[in-house]
Structures are given as structure tokens and as C-alpha cells.
Motif scaffolding. Structure first.
Motif, PDB file in Angstrom:
ATOM      1  N   TYR A 109       0.839  -1.209   0.000  1.00 10.69           N
ATOM      2  CA  TYR A 109       0.000   0.000   0.000  1.00 10.69           C
ATOM      3  C   TYR A 109       0.873   1.257   0.000  1.00 10.69           C
ATOM      4  CZ  TYR A 109      -3.191   3.519   1.947  1.00 10.69           C
ATOM      5  OH  TYR A 109      -3.929   4.650   2.179  1.00 10.69           O
ATOM      6  N   ALA A 132       0.204   3.362  -3.253  1.00  6.00           N
ATOM      7  CA  ALA A 132      -0.891   4.313  -3.040  1.00  6.00           C
ATOM      8  C   ALA A 132      -0.726   5.578  -3.893  1.00  6.00           C
ATOM      9  CB  ALA A 132      -1.013   4.653  -1.558  1.00  6.00           C
ATOM     10  N   HIS A 161      -3.530   6.831  -6.422  1.00  6.83           N
ATOM     11  CA  HIS A 161      -4.047   8.189  -6.191  1.00  6.83           C
ATOM     12  C   HIS A 161      -3.946   9.016  -7.473  1.00  6.83           C
ATOM     13  CE1 HIS A 161      -3.836  12.378  -4.620  1.00  6.83           C
ATOM     14  NE2 HIS A 161      -4.717  11.921  -3.735  1.00  6.83           N
ATOM     15  N   ASP A 183      -9.728   9.810  -2.189  1.00  8.48           N
ATOM     16  CA  ASP A 183      -9.186   9.130  -1.005  1.00  8.48           C
ATOM     17  C   ASP A 183      -9.985   7.877  -0.645  1.00  8.48           C
ATOM     18  OD1 ASP A 183      -7.129  10.876  -0.814  1.00  8.48           O
ATOM     19  OD2 ASP A 183      -8.044  12.145   0.721  1.00  8.48           O
ATOM     20  N   GLN A 193      -8.775   3.679  -0.816  1.00 10.03           N
ATOM     21  CA  GLN A 193      -8.969   2.659   0.215  1.00 10.03           C
ATOM     22  C   GLN A 193      -9.760   1.464  -0.332  1.00 10.03           C
ATOM     23  OE1 GLN A 193      -8.416   2.657   3.843  1.00 10.03           O
ATOM     24  NE2 GLN A 193      -6.940   4.310   3.602  1.00 10.03           N
ATOM     25  N   PHE A 217      -7.603  -0.774  -2.621  1.00  7.49           N
ATOM     26  CA  PHE A 217      -6.634  -1.633  -1.913  1.00  7.49           C
ATOM     27  C   PHE A 217      -7.338  -2.747  -1.135  1.00  7.49           C
ATOM     28  CE2 PHE A 217      -3.551   1.520  -3.077  1.00  7.49           C
ATOM     29  CZ  PHE A 217      -2.404   0.758  -3.249  1.00  7.49           C
TER      30      PHE A 217
END
Lengths: 185, 174
Positions: free
Chosen positions: A39, A43, A47, A60, A64, A67
Motif C-alpha cells: 500500500y 498508493a 491516487h 481518497d 482505500q 486496496f
């Protein structure tokens, strides 16, 4: 002779195992902390991919979700070293799903509130990038927003270095033109 | 060179790109901890190969057993008989006997086709045939035992996960 020695030495050394492959295998054997490392590594990529496609306020939560989905489906990943291209594809698909499911909305950003902050200018430029052809917008966001280099983008997305280079230069050229129309930076 | 700066941030920096990086950097990803539910099990790779192999072996063994029984039965001559069921008057029941000649059928009788009942084969087998059958059965059982052992070995091997430190010959994609 020297060449032969160095070649032999190179043959003796095992090829470097990508860290993603090690982490994926660790997670599949029960190490949950390994997924936290994945992650942390990926990330920013997810993003950036989402930021080039969906409203900023949704990014955001979607990161999450993606993942979490990846954690559940990790056993379906055939090549452990291909975690980057795999999760990038999940992110792109999730962005498409988002637009398919959500009603047309207008993103309220600082511009509409009349603010002249640094962030409002950022949102304005991001909107210009989002209006570029799809091939360029993701690469430009990863480079200019997430601060990744071209080789990093290529390695993490699975695209070839040549494709990333072309996308960066053509996208930057189009962005400069659009910024010119808007009175530059 | 300015192109190199766009590509890998090397060479002479392009002021316009630097300005864009500065402005757009405010939108950069802000690290947040990943919230994985505690009850969420770690996904594991499901390997169906051992189960499929075992099922296929059992099926093969069944088919082989069926074929063997059929061949064995065909090698034993089965006596043919016709059961005669008289309609009007009850007659004394006689045990069906294997006949070698065509039976005399009364005119008022109706012939009914029935599948011949299989007599116990052992009574019709000679000692040599019986020994051969038992030997074949032993061979089949031995083959099944060997297959089961091999499948168990495969199953054990596939269930053992390779330690991450021993992963070799992996290449980065892209």
C-alpha cells in the motif's frame, strides 16, 4: 578474458527479485503487514490514476476501496511481480465504474468559492489536464502531481518507457498550449 | 537538457515544469494508514490441481474396473434360458434350468423376454480362471495404491509454500 570473467560472474548472480513479488508472496502466505508495505509503495500511483479521472473529493475513499479489493483478490494475481500493472488496471476500471454509477455532478472547488489560493490554481490546472486525451492525462498527473519520474511511471504501470516518454512530451506540449490560452502560469 | 528534466528530473530544470510541480504538488497523495478489517481473511491461492488429479484417477480406476469386469464376464459362457409364463392355469413351478435345446413351449403360453439373471460367476469359473482373476485384481489394487501414494505426495508438495527468500528467476514486468 576479462569480458568472459565478467559474463560468467553475471551468470552466477541470481536475477534480482522485484520487491513487489516478495511482498505479494508474503501476503499470500499470511503476512498482513506485507500488504501495508504494498500500500505504501503503490498508493501514490493509484491516487494519481484516480485524480486524473474522478473528482478530487472521491479519490481518497476510492484509494482505500481499491486496496481493500486488491487484498481480497490477491490470490487471482498470476504474476506476483506484476502487482503494479494489476492494481493500476483495477484503479482505471474503478474510475470507469464511478462515472457509470454516479450522476453527473459539478465539483465544487475553490474557484467557485472565489478564492485565489494556491490550491485553486492547482485545481484549475488539474482540470486542464483532465481535458487532455486519456493517454496523456494519467502520465502527466503521475509526473507533475505525484512527483514520479518517467522510469518510475513505466516500472509501476507496466507501460514501456518509450510510451511514457512520448505521452509525457506530447501531453506537456498540449498542456503548455492550453496554459498559453489561459494566460500562462 | 530540458527534455531530460521532464523525463527523469535530471539535466537543466525547466522553470515552467518546476512551477507546475510546485502548484500541482499541493494535490499530491497524503499518506494515510490502510484500514483493513481484522476479520478479513488473507486471500490464499487456491490450488485445485490435486483434487482434480485425485478425481480423475478415481474415475479412471472405476472405468478400468468396469472394463475388467465386463471382459471377465464375457469370457465365461452364459447359459441362455427363456422363462415361460403360462396364463390360464397355474402350473407347477420349475426351477429355470440352463437349456441346450430349444424348449417346448405350450401353445397357450406367452413368452416374456427377461434379462437373464446373472448367476454367481465363481461357480462357473475354473480354478485357473479364478486364479487369473484374483491376480488381476491384486494388480489393479496395487496400481490404485501407487496412484494414491503419488497423488498424496503431489498434494503435500503443492501445499508447501516456497519461502520468499528462495524465489528466483523472477523478472520485472514492463
Amino acid at each position: 578474458m576479462l569480458l568472459m570473467t565478467s559474463e560468467a560472474h553475471a551468470l552466477e548472480q541470481p536475477p534480482e527479485t522485484p520487491v513487489e513479488a516478495v511482498l505479494v508472496r508474503a501476503v499470500l502466505s499470511g503476512d498482513r503487514d506485507g500488504f501495508a508495505s504494498l500500500y505504501d509503495l503503490y498508493a501514490p500511483l493509484v491516487h494519481g490514476i484516480l485524480l486524473s479521472r474522478v473528482p478530487r473529493a472521491e479519490v481518497d475513499d476510492l484509494v482505500q476501496d481499491i486496496f481493500l479489493h486488491a487484498f481480497k483478490k490477491l490470490h487471482t494475481l498470476r504474476d506476483a511481480a506484476a502487482f503494479g500493472p494489476w492494481i493500476a488496471m483495477i484503479a482505471r476500471n474503478r474510475a470507469v465504474d464511478f462515472h457509470r454509477r454516479s450522476r453527473e455532478t459539478v465539483e465544487i472547488n475553490d474557484d467557485l468559492r472565489g478564492s485565489e489560493s494556491h490550491e485553486s490554481r492547482a485545481n484549475e490546472i488539474l482540470e486542464l489536464i483532465r481535458n487532455l486525451p486519456e493517454a496523456y492525462r494519467e502520465t502527466l498527473v503521475l509526473r507533475l502531481v505525484e512527483g514520479m519520474t518517467g522510469p518510475e511511471i513505466a516500472a509501476r504501470t507496466g507501460l514501456t518507457a518509450a510510451s511514457v516518454r512520448v505521452n509525457l512530451h506530447r501531453g506537456m506540449k498540449l498542456l503548455r498550449e492550453k496554459l498559453g490560452f489561459m494566460g500562462g502560469l | 537538457m530540458k527534455d531530460d528534466y521532464l523525463w527523469d528530473k535530471s539535466g537543466q530544470p525547466d522553470p515552467e515544469i518546476q512551477k507546475l510541480e510546485e502548484i500541482l504538488g499541493t494535490l499530491r497523495y497524503q499518506p494515510k494508514p490502510l484500514e483493513l478489517p481484522e476479520e478479513l481473511p488473507v486471500s490464499r491461492r487456491r490450488n485445485y490441481f490435486p483434487l482434480i488429479a485425485i478425481a480423475a484417477s478415481l474415475l479412471l480406476a472405476l472405468v478400468a474396473g468396469g472394463v475388467w469386469l465386463r471382459v471377465r464376464n464375457q469370457s465365461v459362457p452364459q447359459p441362455q434360458h427363456v422363462e415361460v409364463v403360462p396364463t390360464p392355469a397355474p402350473i407347477e413351478e420349475k426351477k429355470p434350468q440352463p437349456i441346450t435345446q430349444k424348449p417346448v413351449v405350450p401353445e397357450n403360453a406367452i413368452a416374456v423376454n427377461r434379462r437373464p439373471h446373472h448367476k454367481p460367476v465363481t461357480t462357473a469359473l475354473s480354478k485357473r480362471e479364478r486364479d487369473e482373476g484374483l491376480a488381476a485384481k491384486e494388480q489393479l489394487m496395487m496400481a490404485l495404491r501407487l496412484t494414491t501414494e503419488k497423488l498424496s505426495l503431489i498434494h503435500r508438495k503443492t501445499q508447501n509454500t516456497t519461502p520468499a527468500s528462495q524465489i528466483k528467476n523472477q523478472h520485472r514486468v514492463g
